[in-house]
Design an enzyme around this catalytic site. Structure first.
Site, PDB file in Angstrom:
ATOM      1  N   SER A 112       0.740  -1.307   0.045  1.00  0.00           N
ATOM      2  CA  SER A 112       0.017  -0.071   0.095  1.00  0.00           C
ATOM      3  C   SER A 112       0.846   1.324  -0.083  1.00  0.00           C
ATOM      4  O   SER A 112       0.379   2.442  -0.316  1.00  0.00           O
ATOM      5  CB  SER A 112      -0.807  -0.064   1.246  1.00  0.00           C
ATOM      6  OG  SER A 112      -0.203  -0.146   2.385  1.00  0.00           O
ATOM      7  N   ASP A 335      -3.788   5.896  11.659  1.00  0.00           N
ATOM      8  CA  ASP A 335      -3.094   5.703  10.584  1.00  0.00           C
ATOM      9  C   ASP A 335      -1.545   6.383  10.611  1.00  0.00           C
ATOM     10  O   ASP A 335      -1.480   7.687  10.180  1.00  0.00           O
ATOM     11  CB  ASP A 335      -3.532   5.463   9.205  1.00  0.00           C
ATOM     12  CG  ASP A 335      -2.863   5.023   7.924  1.00  0.00           C
ATOM     13  OD1 ASP A 335      -1.429   4.589   8.241  1.00  0.00           O
ATOM     14  OD2 ASP A 335      -3.379   4.783   6.847  1.00  0.00           O
ATOM     15  N   HIS A 338       0.777   5.235   6.517  1.00  0.00           N
ATOM     16  CA  HIS A 338       0.524   5.795   5.152  1.00  0.00           C
ATOM     17  C   HIS A 338       0.584   7.462   5.199  1.00  0.00           C
ATOM     18  O   HIS A 338       1.195   7.792   6.268  1.00  0.00           O
ATOM     19  CB  HIS A 338      -0.810   5.218   4.712  1.00  0.00           C
ATOM     20  CG  HIS A 338      -0.950   3.911   4.324  1.00  0.00           C
ATOM     21  ND1 HIS A 338      -1.553   3.212   5.516  1.00  0.00           N
ATOM     22  CD2 HIS A 338      -0.710   2.849   3.396  1.00  0.00           C
ATOM     23  CE1 HIS A 338      -1.659   2.003   5.165  1.00  0.00           C
ATOM     24  NE2 HIS A 338      -0.888   1.856   3.829  1.00  0.00           N
TER      25      HIS A 338
END
Length: 359
Positions: A112, A335, A338
């Site tokens: 990702s 998160d 990311h």
């Protein structure tokens, strides 16, 4: 029209044509020439309010991790630019990129974090020609972004480990550290950017496989960094045996750091949540990244040229750049892996652009 007027007109057309192909794009070329004088991955983040993002919610309809859209209240993270020590790098020029790579295929392969960088580059190119037709398709396997006018495709192939993950009826999912059976999917691109690291650290319920296998040996557990090194070495051998450097330029997207441990920057018990400024100072105070050392070691032993986008150290500073609770999953999802878009991956792509200008 006399002879001199015709000659002047032809010269003018010639110069305009060169400009379209970036030959006279003085800022781009000067920026690259300056960048060859230093290590572009060593430097600092500078807050520059005049340095606006190349795209935003209104100019890129497929951002994904658009932290402003999901309610992030601060905007300073949007205005930090990367400044190498001792030289300048060219500002990303989307039209120049599209012209130079007209008819080319660019492929991101990885997890990702590769997706993060792929979406960033797609937005940067789309914003350069906002009126051009484009396609953007998300799939579980191969996702694509194309601008038909330039014949360019920028693709993302999801592959979190690079090596094989196979299903076994009795054991479940087996991660085969010395096997790559679907590498043919990686062939045919002009530029390929590979990445794997984050999934290797997963343990407990986050673990997405059941066993490791090397040769005939199958084990339930093993040192994660040892497994990562074996797998990356398998990938490096595949590249050495299958890639023609005259046809495909290969990059490895450097290890992207996680900011879950605030103790690394003097805030024990905290995470990236609420961070609004980068770490100050010449180096990150946390412990060295194990993955970065393994990547450099494996790439250093390869026969074929692979260029490392050595973004680990520069990205470690950006504890402020993560989506945190503004990733679209609500307050329960924090998160710190990311990156918000626009944001840090745009700088990675600027450095990729700088590296590509060397050819």
């Amino acid at each position: 029209m006399n002879f001199h007027q015709v000659l002047f007109l032809l010269l003018l057309i010639f110069l305009v044509d060169l400009s379209d192909y970036g030959v006279l794009a003085d800022k781009t070329n000067d920026g690259y020439k300056n960048a060859t004088k230093c290590n572009i991955y060593q430097g600092r983040w500078i807050y520059d309010n005049s340095s606006n993002p190349l795209y935003g919610t209104s100019t890129c309809p497929f951002i994904g991790l658009d932290c402003q859209k999901f309610g992030r209240p601060d905007k300073n993270y949007l205005h930090y630019r990367w400044q190498p020590t001792g030289c300048d790098i060219p500002r990303f020029n989307g039209r120049d990129f599209l012209t130079r790579f007209k008819g080319k295929k660019i492929l991101f392969v990885g997890d990702s974090l590769s997706n993060n960088m792929w979406v960033s580059l797609s937005c940067m190119l789309h914003a350069a020609v906002p009126n051009a037709k484009y396609t953007f398709q998300l799939n579980k396997g191969l996702s694509t972004f194309t601008i038909p006018e330039y014949g360019i495709s920028v693709n993302f192939l999801k592959n979190g480990f690079l090596v094989d993950l196979v299903s076994d009826k009795t054991r479940g999912l087996i991660l085969k550290l010395d096997s790559i059976s679907r590498g043919n999917q990686w062939l045919g691109s002009d530029v390929a950017i590979f990445n794997t690291f984050h999934w290797w650290s997963h343990t407990g319920r986050a673990k997405t496989w059941d066993y490791f296998q090397t040769g005939d040996k199958i084990v339930k557990e093993m040192n994660r960094m040892e497994a990562f090194k074996i797998a990356l070495t398998t990938w490096s051998k595949w590249i050495d045996h299958n890639i023609d450097p005259s046809k495909t330029r290969v990059f490895y997207q450097g290890v992207s750091p996680v900011h879950l441990n605030g103790g690394e920057w003097g805030k024990p018990g905290k995470t990236c949540l609420g961070e609004t400024v980068p770490v100050q100072g010449p180096s990150y105070p946390g412990r060295p990244n194990e993955g970065e050392a393994i990547v450099k070691s494996v790439i250093g032993g390869m026969a074929k040229p692979v260029e490392l986008l050595d973004v680990t150290a520069m990205t470690e500073m950006r504890k402020d750049g993560h989506p945190s609770i503004y990733a679209g999953g609500g307050d329960r999802l924090n998160d710190c892996s990311h990156w918000c878009l626009p944001g840090v991956p745009d700088a990675w792509n600027q450095l990729l652009y700088t590296a590509l200008l060397s050819h």
